[in-house]
Design a protein around this motif. Structure first.
Motif, PDB file in Angstrom:
ATOM      1  N   THR A 102      16.775   4.061  63.667  1.00 40.85           N
ATOM      2  CA  THR A 102      15.559   4.866  63.805  1.00 40.85           C
ATOM      3  C   THR A 102      14.647   4.738  62.592  1.00 40.85           C
ATOM      4  N   LEU A 103      15.154   4.153  61.505  1.00 43.98           N
ATOM      5  CA  LEU A 103      14.342   4.009  60.297  1.00 43.98           C
ATOM      6  C   LEU A 103      13.424   2.799  60.364  1.00 43.98           C
ATOM      7  N   ASP A 104      13.704   1.871  61.282  1.00 44.22           N
ATOM      8  CA  ASP A 104      12.932   0.644  61.406  1.00 44.22           C
ATOM      9  C   ASP A 104      11.907   0.793  62.519  1.00 44.22           C
ATOM     10  N   LEU A 105      10.632   0.858  62.157  1.00 45.07           N
ATOM     11  CA  LEU A 105       9.582   1.053  63.150  1.00 45.07           C
ATOM     12  C   LEU A 105       9.027  -0.264  63.678  1.00 45.07           C
ATOM     13  N   HIS A 106       9.496  -1.407  63.143  1.00 40.26           N
ATOM     14  CA  HIS A 106       8.961  -2.709  63.541  1.00 40.26           C
ATOM     15  C   HIS A 106       7.447  -2.699  63.415  1.00 40.26           C
ATOM     16  N   ALA A 107       6.961  -2.185  62.305  1.00 36.78           N
ATOM     17  CA  ALA A 107       5.518  -2.102  62.082  1.00 36.78           C
ATOM     18  C   ALA A 107       4.980  -3.473  61.691  1.00 36.78           C
ATOM     19  N   THR A 108       3.659  -3.577  61.588  1.00 35.41           N
ATOM     20  CA  THR A 108       3.015  -4.804  61.128  1.00 35.41           C
ATOM     21  C   THR A 108       2.579  -4.600  59.678  1.00 35.41           C
ATOM     22  N   GLN A 143      10.484  26.101  61.778  1.00 32.92           N
ATOM     23  CA  GLN A 143      10.501  25.968  60.321  1.00 32.92           C
ATOM     24  C   GLN A 143      10.703  24.513  59.911  1.00 32.92           C
ATOM     25  N   GLU A 144      11.671  23.848  60.561  1.00 28.35           N
ATOM     26  CA  GLU A 144      11.937  22.449  60.227  1.00 28.35           C
ATOM     27  C   GLU A 144      10.731  21.563  60.547  1.00 28.35           C
ATOM     28  N   TYR A 145      10.060  21.856  61.676  1.00 28.32           N
ATOM     29  CA  TYR A 145       8.899  21.050  62.050  1.00 28.32           C
ATOM     30  C   TYR A 145       7.772  21.225  61.036  1.00 28.32           C
ATOM     31  N   ASN A 146       7.525  22.453  60.615  1.00 27.11           N
ATOM     32  CA  ASN A 146       6.476  22.697  59.633  1.00 27.11           C
ATOM     33  C   ASN A 146       6.794  22.015  58.309  1.00 27.11           C
ATOM     34  N   GLU A 147       8.061  22.070  57.901  1.00 27.42           N
ATOM     35  CA  GLU A 147       8.468  21.397  56.661  1.00 27.42           C
ATOM     36  C   GLU A 147       8.284  19.888  56.792  1.00 27.42           C
ATOM     37  N   PHE A 148       8.613  19.349  57.964  1.00 24.15           N
ATOM     38  CA  PHE A 148       8.416  17.926  58.193  1.00 24.15           C
ATOM     39  C   PHE A 148       6.950  17.552  58.030  1.00 24.15           C
ATOM     40  N   CYS A 149       6.046  18.279  58.689  1.00 24.21           N
ATOM     41  CA  CYS A 149       4.616  17.969  58.634  1.00 24.21           C
ATOM     42  C   CYS A 149       4.085  18.067  57.208  1.00 24.21           C
ATOM     43  N   GLN A 150       4.494  19.110  56.485  1.00 23.67           N
ATOM     44  CA  GLN A 150       4.018  19.285  55.116  1.00 23.67           C
ATOM     45  C   GLN A 150       4.480  18.142  54.218  1.00 23.67           C
ATOM     46  N   ALA A 185      10.537  12.495  55.374  1.00 26.43           N
ATOM     47  CA  ALA A 185      10.167  13.809  55.898  1.00 26.43           C
ATOM     48  C   ALA A 185      11.049  14.231  57.061  1.00 26.43           C
ATOM     49  N   LEU A 186      11.514  13.240  57.859  1.00 29.32           N
ATOM     50  CA  LEU A 186      12.386  13.551  59.000  1.00 29.32           C
ATOM     51  C   LEU A 186      13.825  13.681  58.509  1.00 29.32           C
ATOM     52  N   ASP A 187      14.159  14.871  58.071  1.00 30.26           N
ATOM     53  CA  ASP A 187      15.499  15.156  57.565  1.00 30.26           C
ATOM     54  C   ASP A 187      16.554  14.798  58.606  1.00 30.26           C
ATOM     55  N   ILE A 188      17.640  14.155  58.163  1.00 31.31           N
ATOM     56  CA  ILE A 188      18.647  13.664  59.103  1.00 31.31           C
ATOM     57  C   ILE A 188      19.313  14.812  59.862  1.00 31.31           C
ATOM     58  N   ASP A 189      19.524  15.957  59.215  1.00 33.69           N
ATOM     59  CA  ASP A 189      20.146  17.090  59.905  1.00 33.69           C
ATOM     60  C   ASP A 189      19.214  17.635  60.995  1.00 33.69           C
ATOM     61  N   TYR A 190      17.929  17.671  60.694  1.00 31.70           N
ATOM     62  CA  TYR A 190      16.922  18.104  61.669  1.00 31.70           C
ATOM     63  C   TYR A 190      16.900  17.148  62.853  1.00 31.70           C
ATOM     64  N   MET A 191      16.846  15.856  62.586  1.00 32.63           N
ATOM     65  CA  MET A 191      16.838  14.865  63.666  1.00 32.63           C
ATOM     66  C   MET A 191      18.107  14.968  64.510  1.00 32.63           C
ATOM     67  N   GLU A 192      19.240  15.227  63.851  1.00 26.51           N
ATOM     68  CA  GLU A 192      20.507  15.309  64.584  1.00 26.51           C
ATOM     69  C   GLU A 192      20.494  16.466  65.572  1.00 26.51           C
ATOM     70  N   LYS A 193      19.973  17.612  65.160  1.00 21.50           N
ATOM     71  CA  LYS A 193      19.897  18.764  66.071  1.00 21.50           C
ATOM     72  C   LYS A 193      18.999  18.453  67.260  1.00 21.50           C
ATOM     73  N   VAL A 194      17.841  17.876  66.979  1.00 26.97           N
ATOM     74  CA  VAL A 194      16.909  17.529  68.055  1.00 26.97           C
ATOM     75  C   VAL A 194      17.529  16.491  68.977  1.00 26.97           C
ATOM     76  N   ASN A 195      18.169  15.501  68.391  1.00 26.15           N
ATOM     77  CA  ASN A 195      18.797  14.426  69.159  1.00 26.15           C
ATOM     78  C   ASN A 195      19.896  14.956  70.078  1.00 26.15           C
ATOM     79  N   THR A 196      20.722  15.856  69.552  1.00 26.47           N
ATOM     80  CA  THR A 196      21.821  16.412  70.348  1.00 26.47           C
ATOM     81  C   THR A 196      21.278  17.205  71.525  1.00 26.47           C
TER      82      THR A 196
END
Length: 309
Positions: free
Chosen positions: A43-49, A127-134, A63-74
């Motif tokens: 998920t860290l590789d965006l294949h950007a140009t 809270q996690e989403y706001n922290e991510f955006c900031q 910004a995308l904390d792994i614990d936050y992503m894990e909760k969302v993913n689950t």
């Protein structure tokens, strides 16, 4: 009497299915986080140009904390148990690409109901989403709801115009978004970026305020239409075959009168079918999972546009 046994069997079947679901959920709650951690690097590789600032990608990943992503993913996988983690990672990649666009540009619409669902789960953890955006750009990336999916071909064309320059276009890209430039070649946007001065373009198209990394990405984006375009059109087919970068193909496509021909794998109109999951149209791709199909090419999902305000 036979009818009674049929009803009884149906009740028993429903009970058995629900029982099995309850029994298997603890196992899933253990397996899904483990699988997410195992494949998290993907998920860290965006294949950007080369246009997207590496610093912006690094900031997004940090910004995308792994614990936050894990909760969302689950939570997402519990709703879609037939989707493997590898398949869900494709949705993560496209959501992260969308968030890059939302950081760089003004209002950007969402055109895939499944990726939008993943974003909605992120929003549920306020809270996690706001922290991510900031951490990402120092400001919230808002959701602006529509009560129903809204037909927006112009906004879809603008989405395509951004996406094609910023990112590679491979099979997962087309499975999620469908082909690009189905309704319009984006010539209005192309003329703007070819003729307007940088500060004018920033005023009209850039997200304000945003991070320094996102602003540098916008500046690099604009250069494609002034300094580099003549070079980009050469050998577009070889370039795309080797790198999956479709911007050179787009410049050539925009200068032709044909919507299909040699560009048919990437751009142009295509037959549509109705998706049973969302009522959106489905366009091509691998349909082993219903969640790989794209939404209608010009219908913005309900509650799914980002805004710079």
């Amino acid at each position: 009497m036979t009818f009674f046994y049929v009803i009884l069997a149906a009740i028993f079947a429903v009970f058995l299915v629900n029982f099995m679901k309850r029994q298997s959920e603890p196992a899933k709650l253990e397996r899904y986080p483990n699988e997410f951690r195992k494949y998290h690097a993907e998920t860290l590789d965006l294949h950007a140009t080369e246009i997207v600032s590496e610093a912006l990608i690094e900031k997004l990943n940090k910004a995308l904390d792994i614990d936050y992503m894990e909760k969302v993913n689950t939570e997402f996988r519990l709703k879609h148990p037939r989707d493997s983690q590898i398949r869900v990672n494709q949705a993560w990649r496209e959501l992260k690409r969308y968030l890059i666009m939302a950081a760089v540009f003004g209002k950007v619409e969402m055109f895939n109901s499944v990726i939008d669902e993943l974003w909605h789960i992120m929003l549920d953890y306020g809270q996690e989403y706001n922290e991510f955006c900031q951490t990402f750009i120092g400001r919230a990336i808002q959701h602006h709801p529509h009560s129903q999916p809204v037909f927006k071909p112009e906004e879809r064309t603008l989405f395509d115009f951004y996406y094609i320059q910023l990112f590679t276009v491979d099979s997962p890209s087309i499975q999620k978004w469908g082909k690009f430039f189905k309704h319009d070649k984006g010539l209005t946007f192309l003329r703007d970026f070819e003729t307007m001065e940088l500060e004018q373009l920033k005023e009209k198209y850039m997200r304000k305020p945003t991070s320094a990394q996102a602003e540098r990405t916008f500046e690099c984006f604009t250069s494609q239409f002034k300094e580099n375009r003549p070079l980009k059109e050469l050998n577009w087919q070889k370039n795309y075959n080797q790198t999956d970068y479709a911007a050179p193909a787009y410049f050539t496509y925009a200068s032709t009168d044909d919507f299909d021909s040699e560009f048919k794998d990437i751009f142009g109109k295509e037959p549509t079918a109705v998706s049973s999951e969302s009522g959106h149209a489905v366009h091509g791709g691998d349909h082993n999972s219903s969640h790989d199909s794209s939404s209608d090419s010009s219908s913005s999902c309900s509650s799914c546009s980002s805004c710079s305000s």
